[in-house]
Motif scaffolding. Structure first.
Motif, PDB file in Angstrom:
ATOM      1  N   ALA A 158       0.846  -1.196   0.000  1.00 41.06           N
ATOM      2  CA  ALA A 158       0.000   0.000   0.000  1.00 41.06           C
ATOM      3  C   ALA A 158       0.878   1.240   0.000  1.00 41.06           C
ATOM      4  O   ALA A 158       1.811   1.353   0.801  1.00 41.06           O
ATOM      5  N   GLY A 159       0.540   2.175  -0.891  1.00 39.36           N
ATOM      6  CA  GLY A 159       1.256   3.441  -0.939  1.00 39.36           C
ATOM      7  C   GLY A 159       0.389   4.555  -0.403  1.00 39.36           C
ATOM      8  O   GLY A 159      -0.767   4.351  -0.043  1.00 39.36           O
ATOM      9  N   PRO A 160       0.942   5.767  -0.351  1.00 34.93           N
ATOM     10  CA  PRO A 160       0.179   6.902   0.188  1.00 34.93           C
ATOM     11  C   PRO A 160      -1.153   7.116  -0.527  1.00 34.93           C
ATOM     12  O   PRO A 160      -2.156   7.412   0.123  1.00 34.93           O
ATOM     13  N   MET A 161      -1.180   6.965  -1.841  1.00 28.31           N
ATOM     14  CA  MET A 161      -2.432   7.199  -2.556  1.00 28.31           C
ATOM     15  C   MET A 161      -3.453   6.114  -2.251  1.00 28.31           C
ATOM     16  O   MET A 161      -4.661   6.383  -2.258  1.00 28.31           O
ATOM     17  N   ASP A 162      -2.990   4.915  -2.002  1.00 31.31           N
ATOM     18  CA  ASP A 162      -3.921   3.851  -1.600  1.00 31.31           C
ATOM     19  C   ASP A 162      -4.602   4.211  -0.291  1.00 31.31           C
ATOM     20  O   ASP A 162      -5.816   4.041  -0.147  1.00 31.31           O
ATOM     21  N   LEU A 163      -3.822   4.710   0.651  1.00 35.98           N
ATOM     22  CA  LEU A 163      -4.424   5.140   1.919  1.00 35.98           C
ATOM     23  C   LEU A 163      -5.392   6.287   1.681  1.00 35.98           C
ATOM     24  O   LEU A 163      -6.436   6.365   2.321  1.00 35.98           O
ATOM     25  N   GLY A 164      -5.027   7.173   0.757  1.00 34.85           N
ATOM     26  CA  GLY A 164      -5.918   8.275   0.426  1.00 34.85           C
ATOM     27  C   GLY A 164      -7.233   7.823  -0.177  1.00 34.85           C
ATOM     28  O   GLY A 164      -8.227   8.549  -0.124  1.00 34.85           O
ATOM     29  N   GLU A 165      -7.234   6.618  -0.734  1.00 34.12           N
ATOM     30  CA  GLU A 165      -8.446   6.032  -1.300  1.00 34.12           C
ATOM     31  C   GLU A 165      -9.068   5.023  -0.354  1.00 34.12           C
ATOM     32  O   GLU A 165      -9.911   4.222  -0.758  1.00 34.12           O
ATOM     33  N   TYR A 166      -8.617   5.036   0.898  1.00 33.91           N
ATOM     34  CA  TYR A 166      -9.173   4.197   1.963  1.00 33.91           C
ATOM     35  C   TYR A 166      -8.982   2.705   1.702  1.00 33.91           C
ATOM     36  O   TYR A 166      -9.782   1.874   2.126  1.00 33.91           O
ATOM     37  N   LYS A 167      -7.891   2.369   1.009  1.00 31.32           N
ATOM     38  CA  LYS A 167      -7.594   0.970   0.702  1.00 31.32           C
ATOM     39  C   LYS A 167      -6.626   0.398   1.728  1.00 31.32           C
ATOM     40  O   LYS A 167      -5.723   1.080   2.189  1.00 31.32           O
ATOM     41  N   TYR A 168      -6.803  -0.871   2.039  1.00 30.99           N
ATOM     42  CA  TYR A 168      -5.881  -1.648   2.858  1.00 30.99           C
ATOM     43  C   TYR A 168      -5.774  -1.193   4.309  1.00 30.99           C
ATOM     44  O   TYR A 168      -4.909  -1.669   5.035  1.00 30.99           O
ATOM     45  N   LEU A 169      -6.632  -0.285   4.764  1.00 30.34           N
ATOM     46  CA  LEU A 169      -6.527   0.224   6.133  1.00 30.34           C
ATOM     47  C   LEU A 169      -6.841  -0.889   7.125  1.00 30.34           C
ATOM     48  O   LEU A 169      -7.864  -1.548   7.030  1.00 30.34           O
ATOM     49  N   GLU A 170      -5.961  -1.098   8.070  1.00 31.13           N
ATOM     50  CA  GLU A 170      -6.095  -2.213   9.001  1.00 31.13           C
ATOM     51  C   GLU A 170      -6.095  -1.767  10.459  1.00 31.13           C
ATOM     52  O   GLU A 170      -6.930  -2.179  11.240  1.00 31.13           O
ATOM     53  N   TRP A 171      -5.121  -0.974  10.839  1.00 32.11           N
ATOM     54  CA  TRP A 171      -4.988  -0.563  12.239  1.00 32.11           C
ATOM     55  C   TRP A 171      -5.274   0.922  12.413  1.00 32.11           C
ATOM     56  O   TRP A 171      -4.869   1.743  11.573  1.00 32.11           O
ATOM     57  N   TRP A 172      -5.924   1.258  13.505  1.00 31.65           N
ATOM     58  CA  TRP A 172      -6.300   2.624  13.823  1.00 31.65           C
ATOM     59  C   TRP A 172      -5.937   2.947  15.265  1.00 31.65           C
ATOM     60  O   TRP A 172      -6.001   2.081  16.136  1.00 31.65           O
ATOM     61  N   GLY A 173      -5.584   4.210  15.468  1.00 30.19           N
ATOM     62  CA  GLY A 173      -5.394   4.682  16.823  1.00 30.19           C
ATOM     63  C   GLY A 173      -6.720   5.080  17.440  1.00 30.19           C
ATOM     64  O   GLY A 173      -7.776   4.982  16.810  1.00 30.19           O
ATOM     65  N   GLN A 174      -6.658   5.559  18.673  1.00 26.77           N
ATOM     66  CA  GLN A 174      -7.879   5.920  19.389  1.00 26.77           C
ATOM     67  C   GLN A 174      -8.315   7.349  19.086  1.00 26.77           C
ATOM     68  O   GLN A 174      -9.437   7.738  19.420  1.00 26.77           O
ATOM     69  N   GLY A 175      -7.439   8.120  18.472  1.00 25.21           N
ATOM     70  CA  GLY A 175      -7.761   9.481  18.078  1.00 25.21           C
ATOM     71  C   GLY A 175      -7.324  10.516  19.100  1.00 25.21           C
ATOM     72  O   GLY A 175      -7.213  10.245  20.297  1.00 25.21           O
ATOM     73  N   THR A 176      -7.079  11.717  18.596  1.00 21.70           N
ATOM     74  CA  THR A 176      -6.755  12.858  19.450  1.00 21.70           C
ATOM     75  C   THR A 176      -7.548  14.058  18.936  1.00 21.70           C
ATOM     76  O   THR A 176      -7.611  14.307  17.733  1.00 21.70           O
ATOM     77  N   LEU A 177      -8.175  14.784  19.855  1.00 20.55           N
ATOM     78  CA  LEU A 177      -9.077  15.863  19.480  1.00 20.55           C
ATOM     79  C   LEU A 177      -8.326  17.168  19.241  1.00 20.55           C
ATOM     80  O   LEU A 177      -7.537  17.603  20.088  1.00 20.55           O
ATOM     81  N   VAL A 178      -8.608  17.764  18.095  1.00 19.17           N
ATOM     82  CA  VAL A 178      -8.083  19.087  17.758  1.00 19.17           C
ATOM     83  C   VAL A 178      -9.267  20.033  17.632  1.00 19.17           C
ATOM     84  O   VAL A 178     -10.187  19.783  16.863  1.00 19.17           O
ATOM     85  N   THR A 179      -9.227  21.100  18.404  1.00 22.27           N
ATOM     86  CA  THR A 179     -10.288  22.100  18.360  1.00 22.27           C
ATOM     87  C   THR A 179      -9.668  23.445  18.042  1.00 22.27           C
ATOM     88  O   THR A 179      -8.758  23.899  18.739  1.00 22.27           O
ATOM     89  N   VAL A 180     -10.158  24.068  16.961  1.00 22.39           N
ATOM     90  CA  VAL A 180      -9.639  25.361  16.529  1.00 22.39           C
ATOM     91  C   VAL A 180     -10.749  26.391  16.708  1.00 22.39           C
ATOM     92  O   VAL A 180     -11.793  26.314  16.064  1.00 22.39           O
ATOM     93  N   SER A 181     -10.513  27.350  17.583  1.00 24.72           N
ATOM     94  CA  SER A 181     -11.507  28.376  17.852  1.00 24.72           C
ATOM     95  C   SER A 181     -11.269  29.603  16.973  1.00 24.72           C
ATOM     96  O   SER A 181     -10.165  29.818  16.460  1.00 24.72           O
ATOM     97  N   LEU A 182     -12.313  30.399  16.846  1.00 17.21           N
ATOM     98  CA  LEU A 182     -12.209  31.621  16.023  1.00 17.21           C
ATOM     99  C   LEU A 182     -11.295  32.643  16.665  1.00 17.21           C
ATOM    100  O   LEU A 182     -11.161  32.685  17.886  1.00 17.21           O
TER     101      LEU A 182
END
Length: 128
Positions: A104-128
């Motif tokens: 899998a290359g970067p463009m494959d990931l960009g097309e949501y291909k081969y995705l297997e493992w995910w992190g739990q996420g981190t929240l980003v909040t940008v205020s005005l």
């Protein structure tokens, strides 16, 4: 057990910068492309950026080009997302992801291909 752990999110103002970090545990991803995605409530998860195994090839969502930079340190099994000139529309939970195959290359990931493992996420909040 494979774990992707994100950190670095927070509350910032428009125009500020943040650097997200994703560290992998349980296996080495130095031969794999890696990617960053984001999700806001009520919307599907969307691609943000991806990088090949060497760091020599990157791919970005159009709206973040020129503002975000993805990089990696294979010795640390870590991927970064430097986010500059942040806008309120960048507000989201950011996830890193790894594919199931080294082909899998970067463009494959960009097309949501081969995705297997995910992190739990981190929240980003940008205020005005």
């Amino acid at each position: 057990q494979v774990q992707l752990v994100e950190s670095g999110g927070g509350l910032v103002q428009t125009g500020d910068s943040l650097k997200l970090t994703c560290t992998a545990f349980g296996r080495t991803f130095s031969d794999y492309a890696m990617g960053w995605f984001r999700q806001t409530p009520g919307k599907e998860r969307e691609f943000v950026a991806a990088i090949d195994w060497s760091g020599g090839s990157t791919y970005y969502k159009d709206s973040v080009k020129g503002r975000f930079t993805i990089s990696r340190d294979n010795a640390k099994n870590t991927v970064y997302l430097q986010m500059n000139s942040l806008k309120p529309e960048d507000t989201a939970v950011y996830y890193c992801a790894a594919p199931s195959t080294v082909v899998a290359g970067p463009m494959d990931l960009g097309e949501y291909k081969y995705l297997e493992w995910w992190g739990q996420g981190t929240l980003v909040t940008v205020s005005l």
